[in-house]
Design a protein around this motif. Sequence first.
Motif, PDB file in Angstrom:
ATOM      1  N   GLY A   1      11.045  -0.250   1.258  1.00 19.98           N
ATOM      2  CA  GLY A   1      10.379  -0.391   2.635  1.00 19.98           C
ATOM      3  C   GLY A   1      11.448  -0.403   4.512  1.00 19.98           C
ATOM      4  N   MET A   2      12.096  -1.283   3.933  1.00 18.31           N
ATOM      5  CA  MET A   2      13.092  -2.255   4.946  1.00 18.31           C
ATOM      6  C   MET A   2      14.951  -0.999   5.051  1.00 18.31           C
ATOM      7  SD  MET A   2      13.630  -5.746   4.541  1.00 18.31           S
ATOM      8  CE  MET A   2      12.138  -7.240   5.350  1.00 18.31           C
ATOM      9  N   PHE A   3      15.036  -0.360   3.962  1.00 10.07           N
ATOM     10  CA  PHE A   3      15.596   1.076   3.841  1.00 10.07           C
ATOM     11  C   PHE A   3      15.462   2.337   4.368  1.00 10.07           C
ATOM     12  CE2 PHE A   3      18.476  -1.932   1.123  1.00 10.07           C
ATOM     13  CZ  PHE A   3      19.676  -1.715   1.381  1.00 10.07           C
ATOM     14  N   ALA A   4      14.174   2.521   3.889  1.00  9.79           N
ATOM     15  CA  ALA A   4      14.192   3.855   4.527  1.00  9.79           C
ATOM     16  C   ALA A   4      12.938   3.488   5.662  1.00  9.79           C
ATOM     17  CB  ALA A   4      13.032   4.029   2.832  1.00  9.79           C
ATOM     18  N   ALA A   5      12.731   2.458   6.376  1.00 10.89           N
ATOM     19  CA  ALA A   5      11.996   2.607   7.732  1.00 10.89           C
ATOM     20  C   ALA A   5      10.412   3.093   7.067  1.00 10.89           C
ATOM     21  CB  ALA A   5      12.438   3.425   8.621  1.00 10.89           C
ATOM     22  N   HIS A   6       9.975   2.708   5.756  1.00  7.27           N
ATOM     23  CA  HIS A   6       8.492   2.813   5.557  1.00  7.27           C
ATOM     24  C   HIS A   6       7.711   2.243   5.271  1.00  7.27           C
ATOM     25  CE1 HIS A   6       5.433   4.066   3.090  1.00  7.27           C
ATOM     26  NE2 HIS A   6       5.904   4.822   2.950  1.00  7.27           N
ATOM     27  N   VAL A   7       6.960   1.259   7.104  1.00  8.66           N
ATOM     28  CA  VAL A   7       6.492   0.213   7.579  1.00  8.66           C
ATOM     29  C   VAL A   7       4.715   0.038   6.019  1.00  8.66           C
ATOM     30  CG1 VAL A   7       4.896  -0.444   8.739  1.00  8.66           C
ATOM     31  CG2 VAL A   7       6.016   0.777   9.013  1.00  8.66           C
ATOM     32  N   GLY A   8       4.147   1.055   5.517  1.00  7.13           N
ATOM     33  CA  GLY A   8       3.361   0.908   3.970  1.00  7.13           C
ATOM     34  C   GLY A   8       4.002   0.018   3.118  1.00  7.13           C
TER      35      GLY A   8
ATOM     36  N   GLY B   1       4.779  -5.030  -0.172  1.00  8.47           N
ATOM     37  CA  GLY B   1       5.727  -5.039  -0.674  1.00  8.47           C
ATOM     38  C   GLY B   1       5.756  -6.838  -0.058  1.00  8.47           C
ATOM     39  N   ALA B   2       6.155  -7.418   1.343  1.00  8.34           N
ATOM     40  CA  ALA B   2       5.569  -8.264   1.369  1.00  8.34           C
ATOM     41  C   ALA B   2       4.033  -9.120   1.175  1.00  8.34           C
ATOM     42  CB  ALA B   2       5.189  -7.951   3.375  1.00  8.34           C
ATOM     43  N   THR B   3       3.050  -8.007   1.135  1.00  5.06           N
ATOM     44  CA  THR B   3       1.622  -9.069   0.654  1.00  5.06           C
ATOM     45  C   THR B   3       2.165  -9.285  -0.959  1.00  5.06           C
ATOM     46  OG1 THR B   3       0.543  -6.524   1.542  1.00  5.06           O
ATOM     47  CG2 THR B   3      -0.439  -7.953  -0.180  1.00  5.06           C
ATOM     48  N   ALA B   4       2.828  -8.622  -1.852  1.00  7.49           N
ATOM     49  CA  ALA B   4       3.056  -8.352  -3.137  1.00  7.49           C
ATOM     50  C   ALA B   4       4.035 -10.010  -3.343  1.00  7.49           C
ATOM     51  CB  ALA B   4       3.358  -8.179  -4.147  1.00  7.49           C
ATOM     52  N   CYS B   5       4.813  -9.906  -2.457  1.00  2.00           N
ATOM     53  CA  CYS B   5       5.843 -11.260  -2.361  1.00  2.00           C
ATOM     54  C   CYS B   5       4.691 -12.049  -1.643  1.00  2.00           C
ATOM     55  CB  CYS B   5       6.997 -11.068  -1.524  1.00  2.00           C
ATOM     56  SG  CYS B   5       8.298  -9.305  -2.484  1.00  2.00           S
ATOM     57  N   ALA B   6       4.447 -12.442  -1.123  1.00  2.00           N
ATOM     58  CA  ALA B   6       3.366 -13.615  -0.635  1.00  2.00           C
ATOM     59  C   ALA B   6       2.735 -13.877  -1.760  1.00  2.00           C
ATOM     60  CB  ALA B   6       2.619 -13.445   0.943  1.00  2.00           C
TER      61      ALA B   6
ATOM     62  N   ALA C   1       3.819 -17.042   5.467  1.00  2.79           N
ATOM     63  CA  ALA C   1       3.464 -16.654   6.096  1.00  2.79           C
ATOM     64  C   ALA C   1       3.946 -15.781   7.318  1.00  2.79           C
ATOM     65  CB  ALA C   1       2.384 -17.826   7.214  1.00  2.79           C
ATOM     66  N   LEU C   2       4.983 -16.329   7.771  1.00  2.00           N
ATOM     67  CA  LEU C   2       5.397 -15.516   8.868  1.00  2.00           C
ATOM     68  C   LEU C   2       6.305 -13.883   8.652  1.00  2.00           C
ATOM     69  CD1 LEU C   2       6.457 -16.130  12.133  1.00  2.00           C
ATOM     70  CD2 LEU C   2       8.265 -17.823  11.547  1.00  2.00           C
ATOM     71  N   GLY C   3       6.496 -14.135   7.137  1.00  4.01           N
ATOM     72  CA  GLY C   3       7.099 -12.460   6.753  1.00  4.01           C
ATOM     73  C   GLY C   3       6.006 -11.654   6.473  1.00  4.01           C
ATOM     74  N   PHE C   4       5.475 -12.223   6.205  1.00  2.74           N
ATOM     75  CA  PHE C   4       3.820 -11.337   6.171  1.00  2.74           C
ATOM     76  C   PHE C   4       2.986 -10.622   7.801  1.00  2.74           C
ATOM     77  CE2 PHE C   4      -0.200 -10.804   5.697  1.00  2.74           C
ATOM     78  CZ  PHE C   4      -0.282  -9.437   4.176  1.00  2.74           C
ATOM     79  N   ALA C   5       4.085 -11.762   8.356  1.00  2.00           N
ATOM     80  CA  ALA C   5       3.280 -11.332   9.758  1.00  2.00           C
ATOM     81  C   ALA C   5       4.503  -9.881  10.176  1.00  2.00           C
ATOM     82  CB  ALA C   5       2.956 -12.818  11.124  1.00  2.00           C
ATOM     83  N   LEU C   6       5.845 -10.748  10.353  1.00  2.00           N
ATOM     84  CA  LEU C   6       6.618  -9.242  11.045  1.00  2.00           C
ATOM     85  C   LEU C   6       6.117  -8.391   9.635  1.00  2.00           C
ATOM     86  CD1 LEU C   6       9.513 -12.055  10.951  1.00  2.00           C
ATOM     87  CD2 LEU C   6       9.397 -11.157  12.455  1.00  2.00           C
ATOM     88  N   ALA C   7       6.343  -8.889   8.976  1.00  2.00           N
ATOM     89  CA  ALA C   7       6.304  -7.027   8.506  1.00  2.00           C
ATOM     90  C   ALA C   7       5.068  -6.031   8.699  1.00  2.00           C
ATOM     91  CB  ALA C   7       6.197  -6.895   6.785  1.00  2.00           C
ATOM     92  N   LEU C   8       3.783  -7.211   9.371  1.00  2.00           N
ATOM     93  CA  LEU C   8       2.200  -6.471   9.576  1.00  2.00           C
ATOM     94  C   LEU C   8       3.461  -5.533  11.117  1.00  2.00           C
ATOM     95  CD1 LEU C   8      -0.693  -8.335   8.755  1.00  2.00           C
ATOM     96  CD2 LEU C   8      -0.281  -6.079   8.180  1.00  2.00           C
TER      97      LEU C   8
END
Lengths: 90, 418
Positions: free
Chosen positions: B108-115, B120-125, B164-171
Amino acid sequence: MMKGADPDAPRLWREGDRLHVDVRGLCCPEPLVAVLRLIDGGEAGDGLVAHVSQEPLLLYPELNARGWRYRLVAPRGDDEVALEMSRPRA
Amino acid sequence: MTLFLASARSRLLPASVPFRFFAIAAALHVALWVALIFAAGEFTQFRGGVGHALGAAHLLTVGVLTMTAVGAAMQLLPVATTRPLAAVWPTKTVFCLLAPGALALIFGMFAAHVGAMIAGATACAAGLLLFAGLLADNLRRASSMPLVRAYGWAAFVALVLLLALGFALALDNSLGFLADHAGLALVHMILGAFGFMGLLALGLSHVLVPMFALSSAPKGRVAWAGFALAAATVAAAIIGALLGLPSVLAGACGLGFAAALLHLWLMRATLKSGMRKRLGLSFVLVRVAWAALALTPLFGLAALAGWGPGGTLFGLVALGGWLMTFLFAILQRIAPFLASMHVSRTGGGPALLSDFSAAAPLKVHACCHFAALAGLALAIVLDNAPLAALAACVGLAGALAFGLFLAGIVKTLASGKI
């Protein structure tokens, strides 16, 4: 090395010709270090019995590297197992 | 020779559990350097923001560092605290969430794909929260090692805040609800590098370094002062980043420098009193990692003083020089140790650590790793993308060599014989 003088020191005693060391309750990696000090320092002679809280996983590779034989004796209680170690005969 | 092993109370996980984390970390280590080759243009001036450089940064932090640390901690902590994990299945679930989550996040970061980033952030969290639960449960049941437990609890708190912060940043990439995305990204970096990974590395050093050197662990007031300084550094840095106060951030750098020096003094005393003096190649890496640890706050101060490349160098020295170098040093020691517990010799008898020592690949890895980090540092200072790409090529050679070393161990483990 008797408990009392230093709370972190293992208790040592002899039963017959075999040296025993009680390392229960010592923080990791003190049990490993205490046993290897006795072996490498020559105090253990040809054999040593270590009384440990749980199976001493960290000790096995070190004993293997030194060619020492060892066997874990059946648990004596909820908080003690004994590891009998012996130097291989040349 | 082992005559009888009563392993009913063993704290050893099946080899497949830690090694699945190590294997994917080694694979993503290769991917990291490949990504850096293609992101070289962005990397030399990276200050944050979605793109190839951010993807490469997370390949390192989530893919390599976190994956290695989680795999190692889940095996080493029960050994150190003498308290087994509650069950094995949660460790496999952590992997099942974290590995695909990391891949989706990085894609998502490489492709600038927000979804993909949010998924990914949800599963990692979720995976890391489960790991945090396992960590907390083990620390709660441990009765010994108060200093290591203190580091563990501090790392646990940092991990929860980091997630928590990583998830918020992704959202926020989709919803745009955060007032200061860049400031919170800095807090996220501080929590990850110095809070979770840093405190975990410092805490486990109090077990691992004495274990390798056959020495007593640091204890007493000086060792506790080291913990207090390290925890205060993280707290001050978070406050400084949250409030946008350079003076507080500079104070955190000063505290961090003192914490690093005290840690090095404790570790030096540990090595000095150790029975094993020849510690091999892995401790060359450990010493370089310690030097990078001490340099990190100085680069932080340089960045705060307005030196252009300071911020990027600060990230490189902290994440690459300190954490990555330290983790690969530890991994090359513990992987053979863990493997030796699960394999026996074809001719009978237990496997020896020396059976797993693949000196050549590890030497190639170490040389390439140091050359790549030095090359990247120079590329940042000179803002020279081709040099960064060249350094990444050298790093790739080192990563392949380390992968070869680990693949050899996994192959032996799979056969069960050496």
